[in-house]
Every structure is written in structure tokens, then in C-alpha cells.
Scaffold this active site. Sequence first.
Site, mmCIF file in Angstrom:
data_model
loop_
_atom_site.group_PDB
_atom_site.id
_atom_site.type_symbol
_atom_site.label_atom_id
_atom_site.label_comp_id
_atom_site.label_asym_id
_atom_site.label_seq_id
_atom_site.Cartn_x
_atom_site.Cartn_y
_atom_site.Cartn_z
ATOM 1 N N LYS A 87 0.642 -1.378 0.099
ATOM 2 C CA LYS A 87 0.127 -0.092 -0.469
ATOM 3 C C LYS A 87 1.088 1.085 -0.101
ATOM 4 C CE LYS A 87 -4.090 1.129 2.165
ATOM 5 N NZ LYS A 87 -5.118 1.670 3.482
HETATM 6 O O1 G3P Z 1 -7.772 2.307 4.943
HETATM 7 C C1 G3P Z 1 -8.156 3.340 4.787
HETATM 8 C C2 G3P Z 1 -9.040 3.829 4.837
HETATM 9 O O2 G3P Z 1 -10.462 2.821 5.003
HETATM 10 C C3 G3P Z 1 -9.420 4.421 6.269
HETATM 11 O O3 G3P Z 1 -10.267 5.033 7.045
HETATM 12 O O4 G3P Z 1 -12.429 5.795 8.328
HETATM 13 O O5 G3P Z 1 -9.493 6.020 8.513
HETATM 14 O O6 G3P Z 1 -11.170 7.635 7.171
HETATM 15 P P1 G3P Z 1 -10.793 5.665 8.124
#
Ligand code: G3P
Length: 226
Positions: A87
Site C-alpha cells: 500500500k
Molecule cells: O484503510 C483506509 C481507510 O479505509 C481509512 O478509513 O475511517 O480512517 O477514514 P477511515
Amino acid sequence: MKFFIDTADLDEIREAASWGVLSGVTTNPSLYARTGGRLADFEPHVVRICEACEGLPVSAESTAETTEGMVAEGRRLAALAPNVVVKLPVCEESLPACHALAAEGVRVNMTLVFSAPQALLAARAGARYVSPFVGRFDDVADDGLAQLETVVDAVRNYDYGWWDEEGGPEIIAASVRTPNHVTQAALMGADIATVPLAALRRCVRHPLTSEGLAKFAADWKKVTEG
Ligand code: G3P
């Protein structure tokens, strides 16, 4: 639509895998930090996740800040297990790193995507997965689903010549928080939603299902105690 789980927590991964709906795992530095893990255990933890989900793609994020660092770290992560996906955050340093890794057959998930040009560049550079974020737009009073739709529409207009045999590049709707995020992402044709376990549970549950179950149970009691 395929479901990935967005977590680095092994118990959560095993729980989602037990439902029979899991197609992959995404992690990031914040999610790993949330497990209480330390740097020395990061790579062994990635291996444990890869083993727990038996060959499903597992995104492990590089924290390098230079192209050379991302390539070196990407190679190291990819060597941990055959199902590791490297990633990388989309930026000027990561595009050449993505291109170099893809040319070596390493699958890259380009993350922190917030615009169609970022997604188009990531796909062109050889990303196997492109991850536009939804919820973080909503957090700043923007419309995350409208932004996701723009990315899906733009990316779908073209062929990229990378990962064709695997059906890539696939779009991962990321930063998914609600059942409606999942519904709308599916309707617009996002290939994958990566969802935290708590949000996956909200997707399974519905108040009318709970109400219906309670009524069935009450009526069945009349039958059995009649
Ligand atoms: O994995 C990346 C993403 O899904 C993170 O989500 O909830 O931290 O904005 P969030």
C-alpha cells in the site's frame, strides 16, 4: 461487490473470515498502531494476517517517504507472503515506486485517493487497486459518495494494460463507515468496499429484521407452549 475488512486486528479478521464473505484485508499505520503493535513486530504481524486469511490479498502500507525507500520497503513487504499487496499513499514519490513495483509483478494498492486525477494517475502507474476515500470527505462536510462516483466513472473510461488478467485495476471504496456507503458504492460499481468490523455488523443488522425475529420467537412460543 467484494468485501475487504479494514483492520489490523487478528480477532476481527478471523471473525469476518468466519462469516464466509471476506475477499481481502486492508491495513494502514493507524490501524496497526491501534493494535498496540510496535515496529519490531510489524512484519511478523503482517505474516500472521496473511496466514489468518489464507491467501486473500492483504494490504500492508509502506511508511517510506522517498521513491527509493518505497520501492525497497515494497519489495521487503511483498517478500513476506505471496498475498501481500503493497500500500502506497498517492503522491509524486509513490507513482514511480508503484510503476517499478508493478513492473516486477508486485501488486500495489494506491491509497489516500481523494480525486479522479489522483486515481487515473495511480491506475496508469500500474496500481492493482485504487482506494478512493468516502467517509473523510463527509467528515469535512463534503459528499464522499459523490466524490467516489466521480472516481469510479473516470477510471472506468479507460484500459490501463496492467493487471488485465486479474480484472484490475480494481476500485476499493475506502473510509467506509455506514451501510448506505456500501449500498451506494455497490450501485455505482465500485469493485470492493473495505469496511471496519463494526460497520460490517451494521450492514448485517436491520431493526425490521430484529423486530421480525422477536415476533417469530413470540409466535413460536404460543405453538410450543400451547
Ligand atoms: O484503510 C483506509 C481507510 O479505509 C481509512 O478509513 O475511517 O480512517 O477514514 P477511515
